[in-house]
Design a protein around this motif. Sequence first.
Motif, PDB file in Angstrom:
ATOM      1  N   THR A  79       0.838  -1.204   0.000  1.00 12.64           N
ATOM      2  CA  THR A  79       0.000   0.000   0.000  1.00 12.64           C
ATOM      3  C   THR A  79       0.870   1.249   0.000  1.00 12.64           C
ATOM      4  N   THR A  80       0.218   2.369  -0.179  1.00 12.58           N
ATOM      5  CA  THR A  80       0.936   3.643  -0.169  1.00 12.58           C
ATOM      6  C   THR A  80       1.658   3.861   1.155  1.00 12.58           C
ATOM      7  N   MET A  81       1.006   3.424   2.237  1.00 15.99           N
ATOM      8  CA  MET A  81       1.634   3.563   3.548  1.00 15.99           C
ATOM      9  C   MET A  81       2.928   2.780   3.640  1.00 15.99           C
ATOM     10  N   SER A  82       2.949   1.559   3.023  1.00 18.93           N
ATOM     11  CA  SER A  82       4.167   0.745   3.039  1.00 18.93           C
ATOM     12  C   SER A  82       5.293   1.444   2.298  1.00 18.93           C
ATOM     13  N   ILE A  83       4.957   2.090   1.175  1.00 18.14           N
ATOM     14  CA  ILE A  83       5.973   2.800   0.395  1.00 18.14           C
ATOM     15  C   ILE A  83       6.568   3.938   1.213  1.00 18.14           C
ATOM     16  N   VAL A  84       5.690   4.649   1.938  1.00 19.40           N
ATOM     17  CA  VAL A  84       6.169   5.748   2.776  1.00 19.40           C
ATOM     18  C   VAL A  84       7.139   5.236   3.840  1.00 19.40           C
ATOM     19  N   VAL A  85       6.775   4.096   4.447  1.00 23.99           N
ATOM     20  CA  VAL A  85       7.642   3.512   5.480  1.00 23.99           C
ATOM     21  C   VAL A  85       9.008   3.161   4.904  1.00 23.99           C
ATOM     22  N   VAL A  86       9.003   2.583   3.688  1.00 18.18           N
ATOM     23  CA  VAL A  86      10.274   2.205   3.050  1.00 18.18           C
ATOM     24  C   VAL A  86      11.130   3.427   2.780  1.00 18.18           C
ATOM     25  N   VAL A  87      10.486   4.494   2.267  1.00 20.80           N
ATOM     26  CA  VAL A  87      11.239   5.712   1.958  1.00 20.80           C
ATOM     27  C   VAL A  87      11.879   6.291   3.218  1.00 20.80           C
ATOM     28  N   VAL A  88      11.104   6.317   4.290  1.00 21.63           N
ATOM     29  CA  VAL A  88      11.645   6.832   5.549  1.00 21.63           C
ATOM     30  C   VAL A  88      12.823   5.988   6.019  1.00 21.63           C
ATOM     31  N   ALA A  89      12.675   4.666   5.908  1.00 20.52           N
ATOM     32  CA  ALA A  89      13.758   3.779   6.342  1.00 20.52           C
ATOM     33  C   ALA A  89      15.025   4.006   5.526  1.00 20.52           C
ATOM     34  N   VAL A  90      14.847   4.223   4.200  1.00 19.67           N
ATOM     35  CA  VAL A  90      16.009   4.459   3.337  1.00 19.67           C
ATOM     36  C   VAL A  90      16.707   5.752   3.715  1.00 19.67           C
ATOM     37  N   VAL A  91      15.924   6.787   3.978  1.00 16.25           N
ATOM     38  CA  VAL A  91      16.514   8.075   4.356  1.00 16.25           C
ATOM     39  C   VAL A  91      17.315   7.943   5.644  1.00 16.25           C
ATOM     40  N   VAL A  92      16.727   7.256   6.628  1.00 17.82           N
ATOM     41  CA  VAL A  92      17.430   7.053   7.894  1.00 17.82           C
ATOM     42  C   VAL A  92      18.720   6.272   7.676  1.00 17.82           C
ATOM     43  N   ALA A  93      18.624   5.228   6.831  1.00 16.29           N
ATOM     44  CA  ALA A  93      19.815   4.419   6.564  1.00 16.29           C
ATOM     45  C   ALA A  93      20.905   5.239   5.906  1.00 16.29           C
ATOM     46  N   LEU A  94      20.525   6.109   4.962  1.00 16.07           N
ATOM     47  CA  LEU A  94      21.514   6.960   4.292  1.00 16.07           C
ATOM     48  C   LEU A  94      22.183   7.909   5.274  1.00 16.07           C
ATOM     49  N   ILE A  95      21.406   8.423   6.209  1.00 13.58           N
ATOM     50  CA  ILE A  95      21.993   9.321   7.209  1.00 13.58           C
ATOM     51  C   ILE A  95      23.002   8.569   8.076  1.00 13.58           C
ATOM     52  N   VAL A  96      22.627   7.351   8.493  1.00 17.09           N
ATOM     53  CA  VAL A  96      23.530   6.541   9.318  1.00 17.09           C
ATOM     54  C   VAL A  96      24.808   6.222   8.563  1.00 17.09           C
ATOM     55  N   ILE A  97      24.659   5.840   7.287  1.00 15.16           N
ATOM     56  CA  ILE A  97      25.839   5.511   6.472  1.00 15.16           C
ATOM     57  C   ILE A  97      26.740   6.726   6.334  1.00 15.16           C
ATOM     58  N   ALA A  98      26.146   7.899   6.118  1.00 16.07           N
ATOM     59  CA  ALA A  98      26.942   9.116   5.964  1.00 16.07           C
ATOM     60  C   ALA A  98      27.740   9.410   7.228  1.00 16.07           C
ATOM     61  N   VAL A  99      27.101   9.223   8.391  1.00 15.29           N
ATOM     62  CA  VAL A  99      27.791   9.463   9.658  1.00 15.29           C
ATOM     63  C   VAL A  99      28.945   8.485   9.839  1.00 15.29           C
ATOM     64  N   VAL A 100      28.695   7.204   9.551  1.00 16.03           N
ATOM     65  CA  VAL A 100      29.740   6.183   9.688  1.00 16.03           C
ATOM     66  C   VAL A 100      30.907   6.479   8.757  1.00 16.03           C
ATOM     67  N   MET A 101      30.609   6.841   7.499  1.00 15.87           N
ATOM     68  CA  MET A 101      31.672   7.149   6.535  1.00 15.87           C
ATOM     69  C   MET A 101      32.502   8.338   7.004  1.00 15.87           C
ATOM     70  N   PHE A 102      31.837   9.342   7.576  1.00 12.72           N
ATOM     71  CA  PHE A 102      32.558  10.511   8.073  1.00 12.72           C
ATOM     72  C   PHE A 102      33.503  10.124   9.203  1.00 12.72           C
TER      73      PHE A 102
END
Length: 664
Positions: free
Chosen positions: A257-280
């Motif tokens: 559902t649309t709600m599931s897509i929103v959840v996935v997008v949020v999870a990806v954004v959070v993951a990208l932020i975590v990866i950026a912090v780790v790389m730094f």
Amino acid sequence: MAFTVCSSYCITISIVLVVCGVVVVPSHGATESELLLAVKDKLHTKELSSWTPSTTPCSGRKANWKGVLCNNGVVTGLQLEGMGLKGVIDIDSLKGLPNLRTISFMNNELEGPMPQINKLNGLRSVYLSNNKFSGVLPDNAFQGMVWLKKIYLSNNKLTGPIPEGSLTKLPKLMELKLDGNQFTGPVPNLPQTSLTSLSFANNKLQGPIPDSMSKMPSASFSGNEELCGPPLGECKNQNQDQNQNQNQNNDDKRMHTTMSIVVVVVAVVVALIVIAVVMFILFYRRKQAKKRETESSMESQEIGAPQLRKGKSNQFGNEIRSRSIRSVSSNHSRRGGDHMKLSFIREDGEKFELHDLLRASAEIMGSGCFSSSYKASLPKGQMIVVKRYKQMNNVGRDEFHEHMRRIGRLNHPNLLPLVAYYYRKEEKLLVTDLVKNGSLAVRLHGYQSLGLESLDWPARLKIVKGITKGLEYLFKDLPSLIAPHGNLKSCNILLTESLEPLLCDYGLIPLINQELAKDIMVVYKSPEYLNNGRITKKTDVWCLGILILEILTGKFPENFLQQGKGSEVSLASWVRSIAPEEWTKEVFDKELMGAIKTSEGEMVKLLNIAMACCEEDLEKRWDLKEAVEKIEEIREKDQEDDFFTVADDADVGSTRTLSGEINF
């Protein structure tokens, strides 16, 4: 009541002795001498002439009998390797040696069923490779051997399934070598997390490889046509399951559902932020580390090794700077007691403590991905070299001590002897005497910057002969190692003031973290490893050939490996690409041109020997014994009556007979 008290007291004393590790000496029954003589009676050999009733096997740590290992005056091991032994191993007599911890009967002619080694339940290591043992191993072959860490049964004629029932119950198992037999059935699922090295190669095993072994090197399972799964090719059924899972996943995605897509997008954004912090964080730490220590661009910068970069083959690391070993190993100062003690190999040299090294003023001599080298001056003026190894974290304390003692027993004029060593889980230190004349790599490629003369032909020939003698000794005294040196190259050859070569960094393959060994050790650059993922006894011979080519051509082998761009190109390939009639002009080091008139024939002979050692086909490649014999025949000047033909043996280039003048 008195009997009960006495019994309890005796039992308590026995437990204390076991817990404290006190050596147990038999107080009744046969003596160690009688038991070992009974073992000798069932082994047909002339190599054990020192085993006589008139002497004892041990005097303290010294062994009076050949092949016997001693500690505190008792027998702790047997190392009867390469003696042509036939007959049977008298296990029942060996049972009477309560302190026996290791047995090695490798490289002999022993045959028949596998001995019942589970009767020797105090063993730590069992080495029985390269014999003719046959038949099926019972499922209880290793039952009750809870201290066993190493099992070597390679290259026998063992059949049937691998005894999974008893192998899975060895809590301390670290190394298992069963390759080169005729085992059938599946690969056992071994649960031990301590297992760091194994090989089931060249058997008749079938089915999928257990997931717990999927990260092992593919060479550990090669030669079994019906094995599948990582690290080998995927199993057919597994592919079908994956396709079914993929189809199911596609159906699930359509139902989101649309709600599931929103959840996935949020999870990806959070993951990208975590990866950026780790790389730094990683980038920042790496930047700080580079500020703290000087790092070489090549692993070959070890003892006196040059910085050889593309286009700058004659430039050297002038980054040698004074620093205290305390800054490198400052974490040692926070530990005390036995952890701070050096283990000395030699009894005749000056003794010093680890804290002497930590206080010593030192110069860094070289730093690479394998080790760092420091020249240190001790309080009494003795100059030593301390090598700090970074890639030995997987080896245990007992295994490290045992291997160092084995290396410490080596004694040859062309080997750099070990003075002392130090063990910690995180790092290892090896101490040797300082060889002031530096490495062969420096003398070949950096003599001009040091204000030295180039090595002439007699000096290079002397160096080659010394290297082969040292390597021949390693082959004889370390027969259990598949590559007794393992890292033979010019920066691991030191030169005395009389230009006598000393081999260093030898015998270390069993200690190196296997997942990184292929990036560190020279033997893993050989054709047989690049093509088939394996090394053999002839791999060190290939390294010798490349080293001789480097000595004759004056060219650095690593420069050719860098030209490969995905496919390795060796110095031997370059020589092979040049017509033999052009060798004198194009191949030999220009600094040797003055010797061409009187020694061209001998130089070409040595070049042919090197090419025979670098033959890619293992069947055609010379073994070390043949190479040593031919090298010993080389002279400083041409001889009219000297004949030498290479192509018949090694198929190197075209057939040619060398006598006085060279005819191509």
